[in-house]
Design a protein around this motif. Structure first.
Motif, PDB file in Angstrom:
ATOM      1  N   ASP A  79     -13.459 -52.886   8.697  1.00  0.00           N
ATOM      2  CA  ASP A  79     -12.415 -52.898   7.667  1.00  0.00           C
ATOM      3  C   ASP A  79     -13.101 -53.046   6.311  1.00  0.00           C
ATOM      4  O   ASP A  79     -14.243 -53.478   6.238  1.00  0.00           O
ATOM      5  N   VAL A  95      -7.433 -58.625   3.824  1.00  0.00           N
ATOM      6  CA  VAL A  95      -7.747 -57.493   4.706  1.00  0.00           C
ATOM      7  C   VAL A  95      -6.531 -56.585   4.888  1.00  0.00           C
ATOM      8  O   VAL A  95      -5.406 -56.953   4.521  1.00  0.00           O
ATOM      9  N   ASN A  96      -6.772 -55.423   5.476  1.00  0.00           N
ATOM     10  CA  ASN A  96      -5.696 -54.456   5.701  1.00  0.00           C
ATOM     11  C   ASN A  96      -4.770 -54.885   6.834  1.00  0.00           C
ATOM     12  O   ASN A  96      -5.209 -55.412   7.853  1.00  0.00           O
ATOM     13  N   ASN A  99      -5.459 -53.750  10.373  1.00  0.00           N
ATOM     14  CA  ASN A  99      -6.624 -54.338  11.032  1.00  0.00           C
ATOM     15  C   ASN A  99      -6.578 -55.851  11.096  1.00  0.00           C
ATOM     16  O   ASN A  99      -7.528 -56.471  11.579  1.00  0.00           O
ATOM     17  N   ASP A 103      -9.458 -58.097  12.586  1.00  0.00           N
ATOM     18  CA  ASP A 103     -10.351 -58.725  11.616  1.00  0.00           C
ATOM     19  C   ASP A 103     -10.463 -60.214  11.878  1.00  0.00           C
ATOM     20  O   ASP A 103     -11.553 -60.782  11.852  1.00  0.00           O
ATOM     21  N   TYR A 222      -8.739 -47.462   4.687  1.00  0.00           N
ATOM     22  CA  TYR A 222      -9.228 -47.585   6.057  1.00  0.00           C
ATOM     23  C   TYR A 222      -8.415 -46.666   6.975  1.00  0.00           C
ATOM     24  O   TYR A 222      -7.199 -46.579   6.878  1.00  0.00           O
ATOM     25  N   ASP A 227     -13.939 -45.761   8.520  1.00  0.00           N
ATOM     26  CA  ASP A 227     -13.537 -46.229   9.850  1.00  0.00           C
ATOM     27  C   ASP A 227     -14.798 -46.572  10.642  1.00  0.00           C
ATOM     28  O   ASP A 227     -15.889 -46.637  10.068  1.00  0.00           O
TER      29      ASP A 227
END
Lengths: 345, 127
Positions: A79, A95-96, A99, A103, A222, A227
């Protein structure tokens, strides 16, 4: 509304193009509460993040933020993320959404004796206000001197009378803030911002505009530009990788891949003919497939079809003519420098 | 709500018969689902299609949709205004936003299409 990694998110409120242009000319308000947060706290927190991520957390001053990543041992992306450093003992990783669970599992699986590594995603709602008028609008609702928060800095304070972290970051290429607030306060802060900002042109904006804005600013997403198959070198994110800072996960592989010539590179393109290329469409040159579009759209700012993608290194030169296979039709395109959009300063 | 002089497909096209040609466009429901149309790809005049063929695409900022013809025939006119003004598909999908005129080879396909009331029901089922 669409489902986005389990979150119900508006793609648009009034329309992607109008929302996009409002952010470029005035301001837009985004609900980005889906973003995940991981808190790392305790003695040695900085050393833990230093080993977990490739950017140099030791050089990051308290109150500052930088772009970083979680990498696999092979040096590819798990990520991308932001590291917010309150102190060497207290860091927040943003973070996304897609993910966030992975994560957190990844971070928590690394040895962290005596440290708190917590998924605090439920503790924060995140409201982004972006655009040239964003700071003036936030200033109406906070006592914090926004002049003291530089780009990629943050401070704790209040917005609309509610506790908040004011982070001068975003995903649009504009000045603006991402405001971390308690979920119970999010509705009130959202409404207060809209009320205060509406006379200055603030409008609510959805995922559609968020995507076209970040693409014009050439910010990677991402699952598209990066990726588990892509390295920072290919993605043009070398500046995030600090090989000299000491060991971190993925470093050995990155040292090795650094020594090899790149087989492909991320480029910007614009469509020269008529048509819009999209994620997954193939670049063609001399009748041969030479790469793939990672993000493609119609740009509301430039009123043409553009995007990013990977092509063989020899072709990754601005001015190079390519074709893109759009559902069986070859449309001419040209490699152009990134970013497409840079805000006037 | 939908014009009663048109017939409707399950893929959200409309056709209106004018003597030996029919006008084809996408419905208000379809344009609303797509959002702001930024590019319309239409076929060339003279091209002959079978019923069910894809005749073009409509792209919005966020999505692309294929357009199919429910009738076989030859394209006799395309809406050239859409090159400069693709948003007329949003603004007037059943009027100025028409896509093509087709000289149809058989009218039997029309009988299988929905009328305005049936189409409105169909869209309410969330298709």
């Amino acid at each position: 509304m669409v489902d986005f990694a389990g979150w119900e998110m508006p793609v648009q409120y009034a329309g992607v193009i109008d929302e996009h242009r409002a952010v470029r000319s005035a301001a837009g308000l985004f609900d980005v509460s889906h973003m995940g947060q991981i808190r790392v706290a305790g003695a040695g927190a900085q050393d833990f993040v230093q080993r977990l991520t490739p950017n140099d957390v030791a050089k990051l001053a308290p109150g500052r933020i930088h772009l970083s990543a979680f990498l696999t041992p092979e040096g590819t992306y798990i990520d991308d993320l932001l590291v917010c450093k309150t102190s060497p003992e207290e860091l927040l990783l943003v973070v996304n959404a897609s993910n966030a669970a992975n994560d957190f599992a990844w971070a928590a699986a690394q040895p962290h004796p005596g440290l708190a590594v917590e998924d605090v995603s439920e503790r924060w709602a995140l409201i982004a206000i972006q655009g040239p008028k964003a700071a003036a609008i936030v200033a109406k609702l906070t006592a914090t001197d926004l002049g003291t928060i530089r780009n990629y800095g943050f401070a704790t304070g209040q917005v609309a009378g509610k506790p908040a972290i004011l982070s001068r970051t975003g995903y649009t290429g504009e000045d603006g803030f991402e405001l971390f607030v308690e979920p119970a306060d999010a509705g009130a802060v959202w409404d207060a911002l809209l009320d205060a900002g509406a006379p200055m042109g603030l409008v609510p904006a959805g995922l559609g505009a968020r995507d076209t804005l970040r693409l014009e600013a050439a910010m990677p997403l991402y699952g598209q530009e990066i990726d588990r198959e892509t390295t920072p070198w290919e993605a043009g994110l070398d500046w995030v990788i600090k090989l000299d800072k000491g060991d971190f996960i993925g470093r050995d592989a990155l040292v090795a891949s650094r020594a090899r010539p790149l087989t492909r590179k991320l480029i910007g393109y614009e469509v020269v003919g008529r048509g819009i290329a999209r994620h997954g469409h193939k670049f063609v040159s001399g009748g041969r497939e030479v790469g793939v579009v990672t993000s493609g759209t119609f740009s509301p700012t430039f009123e043409k079809a553009l995007g990013m993608g990977y092509v063989e290194t020899a072709l990754a030169v601005p001015g190079t003519a390519l074709e893109i296979d759009v559902r069986g039709r070859a449309i001419p395109a040209r490699v152009v420098p990134l970013p497409f959009y840079k805000r006037p300063r | 709500m939908y014009p009663t002089d048109c017939r409707y497909t399950r893929e959200h096209e409309w056709v209106r018969i004018e003597d030996d040609t029919c006008v084809l466009g996408i419905t208000d429901f379809a344009q609303n689902q797509l959002g702001e149309v930024v590019f319309v790809e239409t076929p060339e005049v003279g091209h002959v299609f079978d019923a069910g063929d894809e005749i073009g695409t409509i792209e919005s900022v966020k999505a692309v949709a294929e357009v199919y013809t429910p009738v076989a025939g030859e394209i006799v006119e395309v809406n050239e205004n859409l090159k400069d003004d693709p948003q007329s598909v949003n603004e007037d999908p059943h009027g100025d936003g028409w896509l093509v005129k087709i000289k149809y080879s058989s009218s039997s396909a029309f009988a299988e299409l929905m009328d305005a009331a049936a189409y409105e029901e169909y869209t309410k089922e969330g298709k």
